[in-house]
Design an enzyme around this catalytic site. Structure first.
Site, PDB file in Angstrom:
ATOM      1  N   HIS A 176       0.823  -1.224   0.000  1.00 21.38           N
ATOM      2  CA  HIS A 176       0.000   0.000   0.000  1.00 21.38           C
ATOM      3  C   HIS A 176       0.853   1.269   0.000  1.00 21.38           C
ATOM      4  CE1 HIS A 176      -3.653  -2.257   0.443  1.00 21.38           C
ATOM      5  NE2 HIS A 176      -3.311  -2.762   1.615  1.00 21.38           N
ATOM      6  N   ASP A 179      -2.387 -10.362  -2.447  1.00 15.50           N
ATOM      7  CA  ASP A 179      -3.006  -9.930  -1.188  1.00 15.50           C
ATOM      8  C   ASP A 179      -4.499  -9.660  -1.439  1.00 15.50           C
ATOM      9  OD1 ASP A 179      -2.004  -8.566   1.656  1.00 15.50           O
ATOM     10  OD2 ASP A 179      -3.778  -7.562   0.836  1.00 15.50           O
ATOM     11  N   HIS A 227      -6.203  -7.182  -0.499  1.00 15.77           N
ATOM     12  CA  HIS A 227      -6.410  -5.772  -0.811  1.00 15.77           C
ATOM     13  C   HIS A 227      -5.616  -5.371  -2.060  1.00 15.77           C
ATOM     14  CE1 HIS A 227      -6.823  -6.164   3.658  1.00 15.77           C
ATOM     15  NE2 HIS A 227      -7.935  -5.488   3.404  1.00 15.77           N
ATOM     16  N   ASP A 240      -4.632 -12.718   3.461  1.00 18.20           N
ATOM     17  CA  ASP A 240      -5.913 -12.232   3.973  1.00 18.20           C
ATOM     18  C   ASP A 240      -7.067 -12.593   3.043  1.00 18.20           C
ATOM     19  OD1 ASP A 240      -4.582 -10.474   2.295  1.00 18.20           O
ATOM     20  OD2 ASP A 240      -4.734  -8.743   3.633  1.00 18.20           O
TER      21      ASP A 240
END
Ligand code: SP5
Ligand code: ZN
Length: 351
Positions: free
Chosen positions: A158, A204, A206, A293
């Protein structure tokens, strides 16, 4: 196959974050690394190598000098003003607002895009350690290893050139990919005349908004991400399928936004398309931003992947036949995290 560890990660252990309007315990804990290390040892992987921390010069390849100065000094400045750490923003210089203040609070808004990236006294030390692990993994590929795993903490995908968020401060995978893309491979006639190309595959849950933004205008690094559709999931503002790169990078960014509840079958079919795109690009190296995740029980996620899916994902990645660096990103279902990492790595490394 070597495992590179960010051995200074434990200096970063924020007490809380603010998630959907609530103060909650910080999910990205030192315990995650302890759990992964124990599972790797139990599965018979060789002991990890403690990587040296990345230097400012290493980090400047991707991150701006002013952002690095901020990361290194913001907690001391915050404290010197009488505030108690961690550093958290409470106002942002969004369009229409002016960034003229020298206050540490103004800098926090300038360099942090959410409330999941608090800065403590040890945050920069830990982040440099994670970046160092990723760079050591990249160096291992350049030295001829075909596989490496960087156990990075804090994670990185991120983090943008000048922005922290989503538990990330320095973009470990982007630093590794850029390092590989800038390398000169000697003694190899095919590649001697130009720098090699690199693909980054982000699995991931996200979207890897930082990685996407860093390489958005480049065609020497293909970025491919499978993730929860930002129409309903963090990071909300980036990760849509129509974001395909810009300028020279047009066509070199690929997003696969997936629906809530995506299971092994749905995920693996999207992965096949992503891997085909990477094969078509024909990179010299592959960097995998590996988040877990997507697991069914993840407290931050909404997918339904099983532990066996990670083994299949690993095998499919290995079938590309590319020198591959796996970089640790998210994954917060602690009871299954170790088994999930082991499954992916066994798939990648033993296929
Ligand atoms: C590296 C990484 O995985 N960072 C993730 C940071 C996510 N932070 C905000 C998440 C907001 C999620 N909303 C709750 C969804 C519960 N199903
Ligand atoms: Zn994540």
């Amino acid at each position: 196959m070597n495992i590179f560890l960010s051995s200074d990660h434990h200096h970063h252990n924020p007490p809380f974050e603010i998630l959907d309007g609530r103060v909650v315990p910080y999910a990205e804990t030192p315990q995650r690394v302890a759990i992964i290390l124990a599972a790797l040892a139990e599965a018979g992987f060789a002991a990890p190598i403690a990587a040296p921390p990345a230097t400012i010069a290493d980090l400047a390849a991707i991150h701006t000098a002013d952002y690095l100065e901020y990361l290194a000094n913001s907690s001391a400045r915050w404290q010197a003003t009488g505030l108690s750490v961690p550093v958290f923003p409470s106002a942002w210089p969004l369009p229409g607002l002016r960034l003229r203040s020298d206050c540490p609070q103004a800098a926090a808004g300038r360099y942090t895009f959410d409330l999941s990236a608090p800065i403590t006294a040890g945050t920069f030390t830990a982040a440099c350690s994670a970046a160092g692990a990723a760079l050591a993994g990249a160096a291992a590929l350049l030295a001829g290893d075909t596989r490496a795993y960087a156990l990075c903490r804090p994670p990185g995908h991120h983090a943008a050139a000048a922005m922290a968020g989503g538990y990330c401060y320095l973009n470990n995978a982007a630093l590794a990919a850029d390092y590989l893309a800038r390398s000169q491979t000697s003694g190899d006639a095919t590649w001697a005349l130009r720098s090699p190309t690199v693909a980054v595959l982000d699995i991931d849950y996200h979207h890897g908004n930082g990685t996407q933004s860093i390489f958005y205008e480049r065609n020497d690094v293909l970025t491919v991400s499978l993730h929860a559709d930002p129409a309903y999931e963090y990071p909300y503002y980036l990760g849509y399928a129509d974001e395909r790169g810009a300028g020279a990078g047009e066509g070199y960014n690929l997003n696969f936004p997936l629906p809530a509840g995506t299971d092994d079958v749905g995920y693996l079919s999207a992965l096949d398309q992503a891997l085909q795109a990477i094969a078509d690009y024909g990179p010299r190296y592959l960097v995998v931003s590996a988040g877990f995740d997507t697991f069914a029980g993840d407290p931050l996620g909404g997918f339904a992947l099983t532990t066996e899916a990670y083994r299949t994902i690993g095998r499919s990645i290995a079938q590309l036949g590319l020198p591959t660096l796996v970089v640790q990103e998210g994954g917060y279902a602690l009871a299954a995290l170790g088994a999930n990492v082991v499954a992916l790595l066994q798939g990648v490394f033993t296929a």
